[in-house]
Design a protein around this motif. Structure first.
Motif, mmCIF file in Angstrom:
data_model
loop_
_atom_site.group_PDB
_atom_site.id
_atom_site.type_symbol
_atom_site.label_atom_id
_atom_site.label_comp_id
_atom_site.label_asym_id
_atom_site.label_seq_id
_atom_site.Cartn_x
_atom_site.Cartn_y
_atom_site.Cartn_z
ATOM 1 N N ALA A 164 0.829 -1.202 0.000
ATOM 2 C CA ALA A 164 0.000 0.000 0.000
ATOM 3 C C ALA A 164 0.866 1.255 0.000
ATOM 4 N N LEU A 165 1.947 1.246 0.789
ATOM 5 C CA LEU A 165 2.848 2.396 0.828
ATOM 6 C C LEU A 165 3.480 2.630 -0.536
ATOM 7 N N ASP A 166 3.873 1.533 -1.195
ATOM 8 C CA ASP A 166 4.480 1.656 -2.514
ATOM 9 C C ASP A 166 3.473 2.191 -3.529
ATOM 10 N N PHE A 167 2.229 1.835 -3.377
ATOM 11 C CA PHE A 167 1.181 2.330 -4.281
ATOM 12 C C PHE A 167 0.946 3.824 -4.069
ATOM 13 N N HIS A 168 0.839 4.235 -2.824
ATOM 14 C CA HIS A 168 0.510 5.638 -2.542
ATOM 15 C C HIS A 168 1.739 6.551 -2.641
ATOM 16 N N GLN A 169 2.887 6.096 -2.102
ATOM 17 C CA GLN A 169 4.104 6.916 -2.082
ATOM 18 C C GLN A 169 3.774 8.357 -1.692
ATOM 19 N N SER A 170 3.080 8.493 -0.592
ATOM 20 C CA SER A 170 2.572 9.795 -0.159
ATOM 21 C C SER A 170 2.868 9.999 1.327
ATOM 22 N N ARG A 171 3.429 11.158 1.660
ATOM 23 C CA ARG A 171 3.702 11.468 3.062
ATOM 24 C C ARG A 171 2.400 11.527 3.856
ATOM 25 N N GLU A 172 1.371 12.076 3.244
ATOM 26 C CA GLU A 172 0.086 12.175 3.923
ATOM 27 C C GLU A 172 -0.455 10.792 4.265
ATOM 28 N N TRP A 173 -0.377 9.871 3.296
ATOM 29 C CA TRP A 173 -0.862 8.501 3.534
ATOM 30 C C TRP A 173 -0.026 7.827 4.614
ATOM 31 N N PHE A 174 1.289 8.019 4.547
ATOM 32 C CA PHE A 174 2.164 7.380 5.537
ATOM 33 C C PHE A 174 1.848 7.885 6.944
ATOM 34 N N LEU A 175 1.686 9.193 7.096
ATOM 35 C CA LEU A 175 1.397 9.738 8.418
ATOM 36 C C LEU A 175 0.059 9.240 8.950
ATOM 37 N N GLU A 176 -0.912 9.097 8.057
ATOM 38 C CA GLU A 176 -2.218 8.579 8.460
ATOM 39 C C GLU A 176 -2.128 7.126 8.932
ATOM 40 N N ASN A 177 -1.153 6.389 8.398
ATOM 41 C CA ASN A 177 -1.023 4.954 8.696
ATOM 42 C C ASN A 177 0.249 4.631 9.483
ATOM 43 N N ARG A 178 0.830 5.633 10.107
ATOM 44 C CA ARG A 178 2.091 5.447 10.822
ATOM 45 C C ARG A 178 1.967 4.430 11.949
ATOM 46 N N ASP A 179 0.835 4.456 12.645
ATOM 47 C CA ASP A 179 0.640 3.497 13.744
ATOM 48 C C ASP A 179 0.706 2.062 13.239
ATOM 49 N N LEU A 180 0.145 1.823 12.056
ATOM 50 C CA LEU A 180 0.182 0.490 11.453
ATOM 51 C C LEU A 180 1.612 0.112 11.105
ATOM 52 N N PHE A 181 2.360 1.042 10.552
ATOM 53 C CA PHE A 181 3.767 0.814 10.218
ATOM 54 C C PHE A 181 4.558 0.424 11.467
ATOM 55 N N GLU A 182 4.357 1.170 12.552
ATOM 56 C CA GLU A 182 5.119 0.901 13.765
ATOM 57 C C GLU A 182 4.743 -0.446 14.374
ATOM 58 N N LYS A 183 3.455 -0.763 14.372
ATOM 59 C CA LYS A 183 2.989 -2.010 14.981
ATOM 60 C C LYS A 183 3.381 -3.233 14.169
ATOM 61 N N GLU A 184 3.230 -3.160 12.847
ATOM 62 C CA GLU A 184 3.419 -4.336 11.991
ATOM 63 C C GLU A 184 4.873 -4.546 11.551
ATOM 64 N N LEU A 185 5.640 -3.449 11.440
ATOM 65 C CA LEU A 185 6.981 -3.539 10.862
ATOM 66 C C LEU A 185 8.091 -3.013 11.766
ATOM 67 N N ARG A 186 8.014 -1.732 12.119
ATOM 68 C CA ARG A 186 9.155 -1.119 12.799
ATOM 69 C C ARG A 186 9.418 -1.715 14.174
ATOM 70 N N ASP A 187 8.395 -1.804 14.998
ATOM 71 C CA ASP A 187 8.597 -2.343 16.343
ATOM 72 C C ASP A 187 9.012 -3.815 16.320
ATOM 73 N N PRO A 188 8.386 -4.668 15.488
ATOM 74 C CA PRO A 188 8.872 -6.049 15.406
ATOM 75 C C PRO A 188 10.323 -6.147 14.932
ATOM 76 N N LEU A 189 10.729 -5.268 13.987
ATOM 77 C CA LEU A 189 12.120 -5.306 13.539
ATOM 78 C C LEU A 189 13.052 -4.900 14.680
ATOM 79 N N GLY A 190 12.638 -3.925 15.481
ATOM 80 C CA GLY A 190 13.420 -3.570 16.656
ATOM 81 C C GLY A 190 13.522 -4.734 17.628
ATOM 82 N N ASP A 191 12.421 -5.451 17.829
ATOM 83 C CA ASP A 191 12.441 -6.638 18.687
ATOM 84 C C ASP A 191 13.379 -7.704 18.118
ATOM 85 N N LEU A 192 13.373 -7.851 16.791
ATOM 86 C CA LEU A 192 14.244 -8.835 16.149
ATOM 87 C C LEU A 192 15.713 -8.479 16.375
#
Length: 231
Positions: free
Chosen positions: A19-47
């Motif tokens: 979805a991020l690759d489709f939108h490539q939009s700062r506005e879209w990313f900021l709206e979905n930042r919580d999803l990014f942190e929960k699904e990707l960033r925080d798990p990668l930090g845990d890894l």
């Protein structure tokens, strides 16, 4: 702040990247930042945290930090023709000192095209690269033993990106395998990660196993690096 033990990336991790690759939009990313942190960033930090602990337990000499070891999802577009603001992947690096500046590192990449891990001496500084090339030329049996050990462990040195011509000072090397190695700009092995396998804690032991199998490459480079530092 220390995170939790790695439990897996979220089920929406790859869909988020799509979805991020489709939108490539700062506005879209900021709206979905919580999803990014929960699904990707925080798990990668845990890894990163969990691998740091496991790598220490098995004596691999690689560590990271859940904040400093992660690469940004934002692309640096200052000098790029491609001005899309976001990467199609998220990645992190673990190194001997925990920074991104060292050589002899572990790398993990979770992306749309593929997911993989690597162990590498990636485009080392000229002094170290020359020392590695000299080690190959002067101690071919040692280098061939490293290659054989890696192959026995199911790994092959990355053959991409080598020089078309033998670098100056190594023209006397004739054996094809040694010539190919001396032309390398980096020394790396990779492990393909099944995207379906990123959602559970089992990924940790898969990556520990890969890095242990890649240890002959780490040990070879560290021995050369140590001698170079003393000279």
């Amino acid at each position: 702040m220390t995170g939790e033990a790695f439990k897996g990336f979220g089920s929406k991790a790859i869909p988020f990247l799509k979805a991020l690759d489709f939108h490539q939009s700062r506005e879209w990313f900021l709206e979905n930042r919580d999803l990014f942190e929960k699904e990707l960033r925080d798990p990668l930090g845990d890894l990163v945290d969990t691998l740091t602990q496991r790598f220490a337990e098995v004596g691999l000499g690689l560590r990271g930090d859940r904040k400093k070891s992660l690469f940004r999802i934002n692309r640096d577009v200052r000098f790029a023709k491609d001005k899309r603001p976001y990467n199609r992947h998220l990645s992190a690096i673990l190194s001997p000192d925990g920074t991104k500046m060292e050589q002899g590192v572990f790398f993990v990449h979770i992306g749309l095209e593929r997911c993989f891990a690597g162990v590498a001496w990636w485009q080392p500084a000229p002094e170290l690269l020359t020392a590695m090339r000299k080690a190959i030329a002067s101690h071919p049996d040692t280098f061939r033993a490293v290659v054989a050990a890696l192959r026995k462990n199911g790994l092959e040195l990355d053959a991409e990106g080598g020089m078309k011509r033998t670098p100056r000072g190594f023209e006397e090397v004739a054996d094809k395998d040694l010539v190919a190695a001396i032309r390398n700009r980096h020394f790396a092995v990779r492990h393909a990660i099944d995207p379906a396998g990123i959602h559970g804690p089992e990924l940790v032991e898969e990556l520990v196993d890969f890095t242990l199998r890649a240890k002959p490459l780490l040990d070879w480079g560290r021995a050369i690096e140590g001698k170079t530092a003393k000279d």
